[in-house]
Design an enzyme around this catalytic site. Structure first.
Site, PDB file in Angstrom:
ATOM      1  N   THR A  95       1.596   7.003   0.317  1.00  0.00           N
ATOM      2  CA  THR A  95       0.754   5.864  -0.055  1.00  0.00           C
ATOM      3  C   THR A  95       0.804   5.601  -1.561  1.00  0.00           C
ATOM      4  O   THR A  95       1.124   6.497  -2.350  1.00  0.00           O
ATOM      5  CB  THR A  95      -0.714   6.164   0.334  1.00  0.00           C
ATOM      6  N   ARG A 112      -6.605   8.880 -10.279  1.00  0.00           N
ATOM      7  CA  ARG A 112      -7.233   9.159  -8.973  1.00  0.00           C
ATOM      8  C   ARG A 112      -6.169   9.592  -7.946  1.00  0.00           C
ATOM      9  O   ARG A 112      -5.090   9.005  -7.837  1.00  0.00           O
ATOM     10  CB  ARG A 112      -7.956   7.903  -8.487  1.00  0.00           C
ATOM     11  N   SER A 153       0.805  -1.226   0.000  1.00  0.00           N
ATOM     12  CA  SER A 153       0.000   0.000   0.000  1.00  0.00           C
ATOM     13  C   SER A 153       0.834   1.271   0.000  1.00  0.00           C
ATOM     14  O   SER A 153       0.281   2.371   0.087  1.00  0.00           O
ATOM     15  CB  SER A 153      -0.907  -0.002   1.233  1.00  0.00           C
ATOM     16  N   THR A 165      -2.147   3.253   3.982  1.00  0.00           N
ATOM     17  CA  THR A 165      -1.292   4.436   4.029  1.00  0.00           C
ATOM     18  C   THR A 165      -0.475   4.483   5.310  1.00  0.00           C
ATOM     19  O   THR A 165      -1.003   4.208   6.372  1.00  0.00           O
ATOM     20  CB  THR A 165      -2.207   5.683   4.051  1.00  0.00           C
ATOM     21  N   THR A 200      -5.751   7.450   7.638  1.00  0.00           N
ATOM     22  CA  THR A 200      -5.557   6.283   6.792  1.00  0.00           C
ATOM     23  C   THR A 200      -6.928   5.727   6.421  1.00  0.00           C
ATOM     24  O   THR A 200      -7.918   6.038   7.075  1.00  0.00           O
ATOM     25  CB  THR A 200      -4.703   5.220   7.533  1.00  0.00           C
ATOM     26  N   GLY A 201      -6.973   4.921   5.363  1.00  0.00           N
ATOM     27  CA  GLY A 201      -8.258   4.359   4.951  1.00  0.00           C
ATOM     28  C   GLY A 201      -8.786   5.045   3.700  1.00  0.00           C
ATOM     29  O   GLY A 201      -8.010   5.547   2.878  1.00  0.00           O
TER      30      GLY A 201
END
Ligand code: GLY
Length: 328
Positions: A207, A217, A87, A189, A240-241
C-alpha cells in the site's frame, strides 16, 4: 447355538468398532476443524477491484504448478505498477508533504516473512520485502535503510508521484482537512492470499497508505499479523482500510487464531470486525478482512458497505461484495 453366539459377538465387535471409529473421527475433527474438510484449492483471493488483475497474475503461476509465494508477489506487483491506482505503489497518493511512502509485507508457507515500511522511490516494495525475507536475517527494514538495501540490491530509484496524484495533493492542500474517506475511490490496500496445488499458503500486502497522512506514518500493511498473516497449518488473512484500527487489534493474526480455534473464515472475519467496533468508534472508518483456511474455503467481512474482493477459484475470477456490520 455356536453360530448364534458368534453372530452376537461379531455384531458387538462391529458396533464397538464403529462407535470408537466415529468417536475418534469426531475427536480429531474437534482438535482440527479442517480434518476431513473438502479441498477447494488452488485459490487466490485479494482485496478490492484491483484484485482481479492481481489474481490473474497470481493464478498463472499457481496454475502452471508454481509456488504460492511466487504467485502472491507477482499478483500484487500488478497494482503496484499501475499508475491509475491511487492507493498502491506508483501513482499512490502522497502524504501531506507530497511524498509517496510505501509499506509492504510478504509471508510464505514456512512462516518466513519480510517487510518494508516508509519506503520511497521504489515501485515494487513487495519485491524488496521478499528480498528482506530471502536474503537477510531480518524481518523488517524501514525508511532510508530500506531504500539503501533496495538500491544495493539492484532496484531502481523512480519518481512515484504521478501528475494526477500531485494535482490531487495540491487540491487537498487548499483545505488541508484530514478526514480519511471510507472506501476512498473504492480501492485501498491490496492484500492477496493464495493456496497452490501443493496446498501451501502464502500472502502479500502492499500500500501507499492513507492519503495525506503525516510524514513518517506507517500503517498496518507492513506489520506481520496486522495487515497480513499466514499459518500454513490453518490459513491466512489480509486486511484493508484504516490501518490504525487493524494495528490496535492485530487483526489478521486474530482472524487466523480464531480459525485455529474452530471458526470458519467467514465467522473469523466477522468476529475480528466486531472486536474493532466494540472498542473503537468505527462509524467513520472502514476496515475489511478477507481470509482462507487450509482447505481453500474463504470468507470476508467489513464495517461499512462498499468493500469487495476478487476471488479466483474453480478457474473463475470474480468480484464479490463483502457483507458488513453497520447496516445504517
Ligand atoms: N491499510 C492501509 C493503511 O492504513 O495504511
Amino acid at each position: 447355538m455356536i453360530n448364534r453366539r458368534k453372530f452376537i459377538l461379531g455384531t458387538a465387535f462391529t458396533s464397538l468398532f464403529a462407535y470408537f471409529g466415529i468417536t475418534y473421527a469426531k475427536a480429531r475433527k474437534s482438535l482440527n476443524p479442517l480434518v476431513g474438510a473438502k479441498k477447494a484449492f488452488p485459490i487466490v483471493i485479494s482485496t478490492w477491484n484491483h484484485g482481479l488483475a492481481a489474481n490473474e497474475a497470481a493464478w498463472e503461476i499457481i496454475n502452471g504448478g508454481g509456488k504460492a509465494i511466487d504467485a502472491v508477489e507477482a499478483g500484487v506487483r500488478i497494482p503496484e505498477g499501475d499508475p491509475k491506482i491511487n492507493s498502491v505503489g506508483f501513482g499512490g497518493y502522497p502524504d501531506r508533504d507530497g511524498k509517496v511512502t510505501l509499506d509492504a509485507c510478504i509471508m510464505d508457507e514456512n512462516g518466513n516473512c519480510g517487510s518494508v515500511s516508509f519506503l520511497q522511490n521504489i515501485k515494487h516494495p513487495i519485491s524488496v520485502a521478499r528480498m528482506v525475507m530471502d536474503e537477510t536475517p531480518h524481518v523488517m527494514l524501514s525508511g532510508a535503510g530500506a531504500l539503501k538495501f533496495a538500491l544495493d540490491n539492484g532496484f531502481k530509484e523512480e519518481v512515484l508521484l504521478t501528475e494526477k496524484a500531485k494535482r490531487a495533493w495540491e487540491n487537498w492542500l487548499k483545505t488541508s482537512k484530514y478526514a480519511p474517506i471510507i472506501n476512498q475511490e473504492n480501492h485501498d490496500t491490496i492484500g492477496l492470499l493464495a493456496i497452490d496445488k501443493n496446498g501451501d499458503i502464502s500472502g502479500a500486502c502492499t500500500t501507499s497508505g492513507l492519503s495525506w497522512k503525516l510524514h513518517g506514518r506507517v500503517g498496518d500493511s507492513p506489520i506481520i499479523g496486522a495487515g497480513m498473516y499466514v499459518d500454513n497449518d490453518i490459513g491466512g488473512a489480509v486486511a484493508t482500510g484504516m490501518g490504525e484500527a487493524v494495528l490496535k487489534t492485530l487483526g489478521t493474526f486474530l482472524v487466523v487464531e480464531l480459525m485455529r480455534n474452530g471458526s470458519s473464515p467467514q465467522a473469523a472475519c466477522e468476529e475480528a470486525v466486531k472486536r474493532i467496533a466494540a472498542k473503537q468508534n468505527a462509524k467513520d472508518f472502514q476496515v475489511g478482512y478477507a481470509a482462507i483456511n487450509k482447505s481453500g474455503n474463504h470468507g470476508a467481512y467489513c464495517i461499512h458497505k462498499g468493500f469487495n474482493y476478487a476471488l479466483h477459484q474453480n478457474y473463475k475470477n470474480v468480484l464479490v461484495d463483502s457483507n458488513y456490520l453497520m447496516k445504517d
